[in-house]
Design a protein around this motif. Sequence first.
Motif, PDB file in Angstrom:
ATOM      1  N   TYR A  29      -1.568  -2.806 -10.894  1.00  0.00           N
ATOM      2  CA  TYR A  29      -2.103  -1.480 -11.145  1.00  0.00           C
ATOM      3  C   TYR A  29      -3.619  -1.592 -11.240  1.00  0.00           C
ATOM      4  O   TYR A  29      -4.143  -2.435 -11.980  1.00  0.00           O
ATOM      5  CB  TYR A  29      -1.531  -0.899 -12.443  1.00  0.00           C
ATOM      6  N   ALA A  30      -4.301  -0.737 -10.485  1.00  0.00           N
ATOM      7  CA  ALA A  30      -5.761  -0.778 -10.468  1.00  0.00           C
ATOM      8  C   ALA A  30      -6.292   0.589 -10.856  1.00  0.00           C
ATOM      9  O   ALA A  30      -5.891   1.601 -10.268  1.00  0.00           O
ATOM     10  CB  ALA A  30      -6.269  -1.152  -9.077  1.00  0.00           C
ATOM     11  N   SER A  31      -7.174   0.630 -11.836  1.00  0.00           N
ATOM     12  CA  SER A  31      -7.763   1.913 -12.213  1.00  0.00           C
ATOM     13  C   SER A  31      -8.966   2.182 -11.323  1.00  0.00           C
ATOM     14  O   SER A  31      -9.840   1.320 -11.161  1.00  0.00           O
ATOM     15  CB  SER A  31      -8.153   1.925 -13.690  1.00  0.00           C
ATOM     16  N   VAL A  32      -8.981   3.356 -10.726  1.00  0.00           N
ATOM     17  CA  VAL A  32     -10.023   3.723  -9.765  1.00  0.00           C
ATOM     18  C   VAL A  32     -10.724   4.971 -10.303  1.00  0.00           C
ATOM     19  O   VAL A  32     -10.236   6.090 -10.097  1.00  0.00           O
ATOM     20  CB  VAL A  32      -9.405   3.985  -8.382  1.00  0.00           C
ATOM     21  N   PRO A  33     -11.836   4.834 -10.976  1.00  0.00           N
ATOM     22  CA  PRO A  33     -12.482   5.994 -11.603  1.00  0.00           C
ATOM     23  C   PRO A  33     -12.912   7.065 -10.616  1.00  0.00           C
ATOM     24  O   PRO A  33     -12.777   8.256 -10.889  1.00  0.00           O
ATOM     25  CB  PRO A  33     -13.703   5.383 -12.308  1.00  0.00           C
ATOM     26  N   SER A  34     -13.395   6.650  -9.452  1.00  0.00           N
ATOM     27  CA  SER A  34     -13.924   7.658  -8.525  1.00  0.00           C
ATOM     28  C   SER A  34     -12.820   8.545  -7.975  1.00  0.00           C
ATOM     29  O   SER A  34     -13.080   9.665  -7.553  1.00  0.00           O
ATOM     30  CB  SER A  34     -14.669   6.968  -7.382  1.00  0.00           C
ATOM     31  N   CYS A  35     -11.591   8.078  -7.972  1.00  0.00           N
ATOM     32  CA  CYS A  35     -10.474   8.880  -7.480  1.00  0.00           C
ATOM     33  C   CYS A  35      -9.620   9.415  -8.622  1.00  0.00           C
ATOM     34  O   CYS A  35      -8.643  10.133  -8.371  1.00  0.00           O
ATOM     35  CB  CYS A  35      -9.584   8.052  -6.539  1.00  0.00           C
ATOM     36  N   ARG A  36      -9.975   9.054  -9.846  1.00  0.00           N
ATOM     37  CA  ARG A  36      -9.236   9.523 -11.034  1.00  0.00           C
ATOM     38  C   ARG A  36      -7.749   9.217 -10.914  1.00  0.00           C
ATOM     39  O   ARG A  36      -6.896  10.079 -11.168  1.00  0.00           O
ATOM     40  CB  ARG A  36      -9.430  11.020 -11.259  1.00  0.00           C
ATOM     41  N   ASN A  37      -7.442   8.002 -10.494  1.00  0.00           N
ATOM     42  CA  ASN A  37      -6.034   7.645 -10.443  1.00  0.00           C
ATOM     43  C   ASN A  37      -5.856   6.148 -10.639  1.00  0.00           C
ATOM     44  O   ASN A  37      -6.823   5.394 -10.737  1.00  0.00           O
ATOM     45  CB  ASN A  37      -5.399   8.100  -9.116  1.00  0.00           C
ATOM     46  N   LEU A  38      -4.582   5.767 -10.759  1.00  0.00           N
ATOM     47  CA  LEU A  38      -4.213   4.365 -10.788  1.00  0.00           C
ATOM     48  C   LEU A  38      -3.551   4.055  -9.461  1.00  0.00           C
ATOM     49  O   LEU A  38      -2.562   4.695  -9.098  1.00  0.00           O
ATOM     50  CB  LEU A  38      -3.225   4.078 -11.914  1.00  0.00           C
ATOM     51  N   ALA A  39      -4.091   3.099  -8.750  1.00  0.00           N
ATOM     52  CA  ALA A  39      -3.475   2.666  -7.504  1.00  0.00           C
ATOM     53  C   ALA A  39      -2.389   1.650  -7.837  1.00  0.00           C
ATOM     54  O   ALA A  39      -2.612   0.737  -8.629  1.00  0.00           O
ATOM     55  CB  ALA A  39      -4.516   2.049  -6.579  1.00  0.00           C
ATOM     56  N   VAL A  40      -1.224   1.813  -7.233  1.00  0.00           N
ATOM     57  CA  VAL A  40      -0.114   0.893  -7.465  1.00  0.00           C
ATOM     58  C   VAL A  40       0.075   0.097  -6.188  1.00  0.00           C
ATOM     59  O   VAL A  40       0.429   0.659  -5.144  1.00  0.00           O
ATOM     60  CB  VAL A  40       1.175   1.670  -7.813  1.00  0.00           C
ATOM     61  N   ILE A  41      -0.164  -1.197  -6.242  1.00  0.00           N
ATOM     62  CA  ILE A  41      -0.266  -1.965  -4.997  1.00  0.00           C
ATOM     63  C   ILE A  41       0.375  -3.332  -5.129  1.00  0.00           C
ATOM     64  O   ILE A  41       0.690  -3.803  -6.223  1.00  0.00           O
ATOM     65  CB  ILE A  41      -1.743  -2.156  -4.603  1.00  0.00           C
ATOM     66  N   ARG A  42       0.573  -3.951  -3.981  1.00  0.00           N
ATOM     67  CA  ARG A  42       0.947  -5.360  -3.874  1.00  0.00           C
ATOM     68  C   ARG A  42      -0.072  -5.993  -2.939  1.00  0.00           C
ATOM     69  O   ARG A  42       0.138  -6.062  -1.724  1.00  0.00           O
ATOM     70  CB  ARG A  42       2.355  -5.498  -3.290  1.00  0.00           C
ATOM     71  N   PRO A  43      -1.203  -6.459  -3.468  1.00  0.00           N
ATOM     72  CA  PRO A  43      -2.265  -6.952  -2.584  1.00  0.00           C
ATOM     73  C   PRO A  43      -1.838  -8.171  -1.781  1.00  0.00           C
ATOM     74  O   PRO A  43      -2.358  -8.405  -0.688  1.00  0.00           O
ATOM     75  CB  PRO A  43      -3.396  -7.317  -3.543  1.00  0.00           C
ATOM     76  N   ASP A  44      -0.898  -8.966  -2.322  1.00  0.00           N
ATOM     77  CA  ASP A  44      -0.515 -10.172  -1.593  1.00  0.00           C
ATOM     78  C   ASP A  44       0.156  -9.827  -0.271  1.00  0.00           C
ATOM     79  O   ASP A  44       0.163 -10.641   0.663  1.00  0.00           O
ATOM     80  CB  ASP A  44       0.398 -11.051  -2.455  1.00  0.00           C
ATOM     81  N   VAL A  45       0.740  -8.640  -0.176  1.00  0.00           N
ATOM     82  CA  VAL A  45       1.328  -8.224   1.092  1.00  0.00           C
ATOM     83  C   VAL A  45       0.631  -6.986   1.648  1.00  0.00           C
ATOM     84  O   VAL A  45       1.092  -6.415   2.646  1.00  0.00           O
ATOM     85  CB  VAL A  45       2.845  -7.968   0.962  1.00  0.00           C
ATOM     86  N   GLY A  46      -0.450  -6.572   1.016  1.00  0.00           N
ATOM     87  CA  GLY A  46      -1.244  -5.463   1.537  1.00  0.00           C
ATOM     88  C   GLY A  46      -0.565  -4.118   1.459  1.00  0.00           C
ATOM     89  O   GLY A  46      -0.761  -3.271   2.330  1.00  0.00           O
ATOM     90  N   ILE A  47       0.262  -3.881   0.446  1.00  0.00           N
ATOM     91  CA  ILE A  47       1.027  -2.643   0.362  1.00  0.00           C
ATOM     92  C   ILE A  47       0.489  -1.771  -0.768  1.00  0.00           C
ATOM     93  O   ILE A  47       0.191  -2.264  -1.852  1.00  0.00           O
ATOM     94  CB  ILE A  47       2.518  -2.957   0.093  1.00  0.00           C
ATOM     95  N   GLU A  48       0.364  -0.478  -0.514  1.00  0.00           N
ATOM     96  CA  GLU A  48       0.030   0.476  -1.571  1.00  0.00           C
ATOM     97  C   GLU A  48       1.210   1.422  -1.726  1.00  0.00           C
ATOM     98  O   GLU A  48       1.614   2.069  -0.761  1.00  0.00           O
ATOM     99  CB  GLU A  48      -1.234   1.255  -1.224  1.00  0.00           C
ATOM    100  N   PHE A  49       1.778   1.507  -2.933  1.00  0.00           N
ATOM    101  CA  PHE A  49       2.959   2.323  -3.177  1.00  0.00           C
ATOM    102  C   PHE A  49       2.614   3.771  -3.415  1.00  0.00           C
ATOM    103  O   PHE A  49       3.433   4.652  -3.247  1.00  0.00           O
ATOM    104  CB  PHE A  49       3.722   1.790  -4.381  1.00  0.00           C
ATOM    105  N   GLY A  50       1.451   4.014  -3.840  1.00  0.00           N
ATOM    106  CA  GLY A  50       1.101   5.368  -4.203  1.00  0.00           C
ATOM    107  C   GLY A  50       0.135   5.305  -5.339  1.00  0.00           C
ATOM    108  O   GLY A  50      -0.567   4.317  -5.533  1.00  0.00           O
TER     109      GLY A  50
END
Lengths: 702, 465
Positions: free
Chosen positions: B388-409
Motif C-alpha cells: 500500500y502506497a500513500s499518494v498525497p497528490s492523488c489523495r488515495n492509497l495505491a494498492v500494488i504488487r510492484p514485484d509483478v508490476g500490478i496495480e489493483f486499484g
Amino acid sequence: MSLFSKAVKSGYRNWGPRACWVAAFLLISASGAKAALWDPFSGFIDLSAVQAQVNDLDQETLRQEYNLAFTQKLAPWVDLRLAMRYYKFDQELELLLGGYREEFQPSGELRWNHGLFNLSTSAFRREVTTSARGRIITKDFQTSLKTVDQNYPVVELRYDQQHTYSPQLEDDWDIKNSRIQANADYRPGKHDFNYSFSHIRSQNVISSVSSHVNRHLFRWAGSGRVMEGGRLNLSGRYSFNYASQTNETNDGGPVLELAPVAVGLYSLDFAPDLGRLDPRPSLADGNKTDPVVPLIDIGGGGNGHNLGADLGFTQAVAGIYIYTDRPSGSQPRWDVYGSVDNLTWQLLGTPSQFFNPALNRYELTFPAAPYRYIKAVNSGLNEIALVLITEIEVLRELPPETDKTNFASSSHTLDGRAAYRISDRWETALDASLQADENIGRRGDRNRWALGGRLLFEQSPKLSHHLRLDLARQGGQTPQPILVDSGLGYTLMYDPLQTLRGSFSLSDRLSHLDGARSQNILSSVMEGNASVLPDLDLSLGGGVSWFDDYIILREFRTWHVRGGVDAAIFSSLDLILDYNYQETYEEGVIGPRVRRFADLGLEWRVTRDVYARATLRSTSQTIRVLTQDYLLSWNILPSVRISAQLYEILEDDSTTSLRKSATLNWTLGARSTLYFRLAEVDFSGTGGARTVSFQQGFRWSF
Amino acid sequence: MLHRLHGIRRTIFCLSVCSLLIIFLATDMAVAGQSRLLVFLEVPGSAFPSELALEGLELHQPDHSVPLSLETGDLVAEDLAGNQILLSNTQVPSGFYSSFHLAISKITGRVGVAEVEPVSPPDGLTVPLNLELSAGQTATIFLQWRPAAVDPEAEFHSPDIGILMPVVPPLGSLAFVSSAGTGSVVIINRLTSRVVGALGVGEDPRGLAYSRNNQTLYVALAGQDAIAVVDAISLRVNNVVPLRFGDDPTRLLLSRDESTLYVLSPGSRTLVSLSAWSMQEQFRVAVGEGPRSIAQDPHTGTIYVACEDEGRVQIVDPGSGAITSSLTLLPAPVEVVIDESSRLLFLGGSVQRLIRSFDLGSDESGGDQNICGPVAGLAVNTRTRRLYASVPSCRNLAVIRPDVGIEFGSINLPGRPGLMAFDQAFRQLWVVMPDQGALAVCNPNRGELESVVQVGPDPFQVLLP
C-alpha cells in the motif's frame, strides 16, 4: 554524600533501607496532594532497577532521574523557566567491571509571546561523567524569533551554538558547532512557498578540521481547477536545493581513517622486540562480536599478547582499536611496535589509550609512523578475570593534500500533473517530471525525466477500466549508464453487488540499458472479495508472471493462488485465516521452487477491561518457519493494569527466538506510578544470549 | 546535587536560589506554566435533528476566565452523529479550573416536524469541570452533545451537553499517533475509532517505535533533539533522552531483538544507534543528504536508509556501525519497507512516481510500478502480500504488487495521506492525513474507507501495538 545516595549505593542488596524509601514514596504519592500545591515548581522523580542474568552471569542496574523546574511570569507575555536535571545509571556485573553514567544539567528558558511574534532564548549546561571517559561538558545556547501573522509570510530566524569539551582531556576532546537558520513560509490560497537558508559551522579542535556549510532551499507547490466546472485539475511542484561545504584543516592537523588490513597477526611473546607474528585471520575478519579462535584471553594477569596486523604496504599508522567480547579494565598498559619485515620491531612508545565501554574496545592513538606491520602488546594486571579478544583495527593518517577543500551541489526538481475529466465516464491524466542534479567536483551531473499517462473509463457504476502508460529516462555524465523504462498496464474493476468485488490486472514493463533491452516483466492477477454475511468476508485470487533478464540471461515463471477468511464469530471475537501458495519455475533449474504462507489470527475482547490476541504465521520455503505472537492485557482496576506477551519463532521446530514478559502497572495517585516487569529474551538458538530480568520502577511527578 | 558544589560556592548558590525564590514568590504574579488542552465533542449515533452555533469556549477559574480557540463553531447533529470531532486545541496556563463555558449564538431545533430557532440561554452553557492542569501537561476534555426536541413551553432551550469520562481500554485495543501540532501522542481506541486521551511528550513529536517486550513506546522529538520513552500501559513519559545538537530525529526503528533503537536524524544526516535499555549512544554513522526513512532486514539485521537527496539507499551494517554499500534504485528515494516473508525491499520515490522492488535474497532488482504521484508512505500487508502506497497528490492509497508490476486499484481518501500502519491482524489500515489533522481508517480487504478520526493538527505517524 546524601543519605539517599548512601542508601541506594550500599543498600543495593539490603532490602531494609530500600523498603523504607519505597514506603516513604508510597505515602507521599498517596497523599493525593494537588499539583497546584507545588506551583510554581514542577518536576518528577524516576527510579528503576533491574536484576538480570545474561547467559548465567548476574547483572544489576539502577537508574535514577530527578527533575525540578520553576516557572514564573516576569511580565505580561514574558515567561521564565528554570530547570535542573540529575541522572545516574549504575551497572554491576558478575566477574566483570561495571560502569556508571552520571548527568547533571541546569537549564533556563525565556519566552516572549507577543501578539506579532514569538521570541525565545534558552541555554543549558550538561555535565556527563562516565566510568570510561571522565567528565564531558556541553554548553548550549539557542535563540529564535518567529512571526505569527499567517496573513503575511511567516519568518523565522534562529541561532544555535554548542560547545562540547572534556576538562581532563582538553587536547583530545573539543568540538564547537554553530548554526544560523532563516525560514520563510507563505501560503496564499492553494499555493505554498517556502524558503530556508542555513549556515552551519563546525570546529573539531581534536582533529583540527573545521567546516562550514551553506544551504539554500526553495520550494513551491500549487494546485488549481480551471475550465468550466473545474474539469481540468492542475498541480505542480518545484524545488531548488543548493549546498556548499568547505573543509579546512588547521595547522595541518591529522585526520584519521580506518586502514584496510590484509591479515591479522598474533603471537604470545614476552620479548616483543624480536620475533615473527603468525597469521590469525579471525583477528581482522570484521567480526567484533565473536572471540577470535583460538581464544586470546587478556584478562587477569594474561600478559605478553602481541596483537598485530599486516597492512599489505607501508602506511602512516596513527592508531589501533582492540575489541573485546565484554567490558574490560582500564588498568592494562599497551605498548605499540612497528616493523617493516614482521621480524624486528621498533617501539613507538606508550600511546594515548583508554577503554571505550560503549563499543567494548581499547583505543590507542600515537603520532603517525610509516610501517607495514604494526602490533600492540599488553602488560599489567587486568581487574577483569576473563576478557577475550574479538577484533583489531588500524587507523592511518590521511595526508593533508590541501588545507582547504570545497564542494557544492545543486538540484532542480519540477513536477506537474494535469487531470482532465472528459465526461462523466471518461477521465484522463498526464504527468511529467524533470530533475537535474549538479554535483560539482564529486559524483557528476545527473538528469532524469519521466512522462506518464492514465485513462479511466467508467463503463457503468459497477464496471470501470484503467489504462496506464509510463516512460522514464535517466542519464548523466559518463560513465553513468542511460536507463530507459517503459510500462503498459490495464486494470478492470467489477463490483456486481455491493457485497461482491473483483479485479483483473495486466502489466508489461520493459527496461533498456544504454540502448539495449535489459529486462522484461509480464504479469497478470485476478482477485475477488465477497462479504457473504455482514461479519464474514471471503477473498480468493491468483496470478501468473513471466520474468526475463536479457543481460544475465535468466528467465523464470511464477504462479500463485490465495484464499482468505475474515470473520467476526461473536461481537467480541474476530478470526482471520489466510493461505498463499506460490510456485516458481526457472530456466535451467530442475523442479519448481515452492512457497507456502498460512496465517491464523484471533482477537478477543473478553470484557471491556480484558483483551487477548493470538497470531500464528507459518512460512514454508527451503525451511519451515512458524511465528507465534500472543498478547493479554487486563485493566484489573482503573489504577492496576497487567499485560503479558509471548513471541516465538521456530525454524524447523527449533526455537530461534523467544521473547516473553509480564508487566504490572500500579497508578498510586494522579502523578505517581509503580511497575514490575518479569521478562525473558532467549536467542540462544541462533548463538545469541539468554537474558532473564526482573525490573522494578517508580515515578512520581508534581 | 548540592553535594557537587563545595564550600563557599555551595553557600552562595543556596543563598541565591533562596533569594530568587522569595522574591518571585512574594510578588503577586500569576503562575505561568503552560499546558495544552484538547476538547473533543461527540454526538450519539442516533441524533435528533438539531444545529448549534458556538461563539466561543472558555475555561473558568475562581477569579478569571481563559478563552479557548474554536476549531469549528457550526455543529450539525446529523453530520456529527456517531462521530467525534476536535472542538478546541489551545495552550492554557496551568492551574485549577472549576468549569467549562460554551457561548451559544444560535440554536436550530425541531418541534414535531417544524424547524424552529428557540432562544438560546442568555449566559451560555456552563459545565462543571474540576480540572487541574500542571505545567507542561496535555489534557483532554470529552464532551457529549445529546440533541433533543425543543420544548415549545420553555423560555429558552438549553442544549444537553455534558462531560464524558472516556474509558481507556487495554493496551491491545489502542492506537497511538504523534501530533506535532499539539506536542503530544494522541491515544485512540481503535475498536471504536475514538480519541481517549493525549500525552504531552515534548516539542515536535515525529516517529514512533514500540517494544513488545517492555510495552514501551519511543517517540522522536525533532523540536528538542531528543527521544521520549513512554510506558504504554500506564501512559506516562518515563524518560526524555537528549541526543546531539542539531540531530532533528524523525524516524525510529527498533531492532528485532528489541535491544537497539535506531534513530534517523536528518538534521545531522546521521543514523544513531542507542541501547534500548540504557538509552546510551552506541554509534552514529553519517548516511548522507536527506535521510527520510529506515528499514531492517529481519534475516541479516542489515539496515537500509533511504536518502532522498543522495539518490541512493545506504546499507548499514549495525555490527560495525558503518556503511557497507549502497543501492541506486531510484533517483529520489523517500520511503523504504521490507516484506519479511518474501525478502523483497520496496522503495518509493518523490519523483518519477515510481515504486521499485529489490530482492534481498538474490541481490537483484525486482519489478517496479508507476503510480499516480510521489509516495509519502508505504506499508506491506503480509497476509495478502500487497503493498500500500500513500499518494498525497492523488489523495488515495495505491494498492500494488510492484514485484509483478500490478496495480489493483486504489482507496480514495478525503485528504492527502502520509504515513500509515496496519494492525497486527491486517484487518485495519490506519493512515495519517496531516493537512486534515485526522486519521483515515480503511478496510484493506474490502478496499474502502471505514471512518475518519480527528486527532489534532499535524499528525505524523500512527502506531498500533
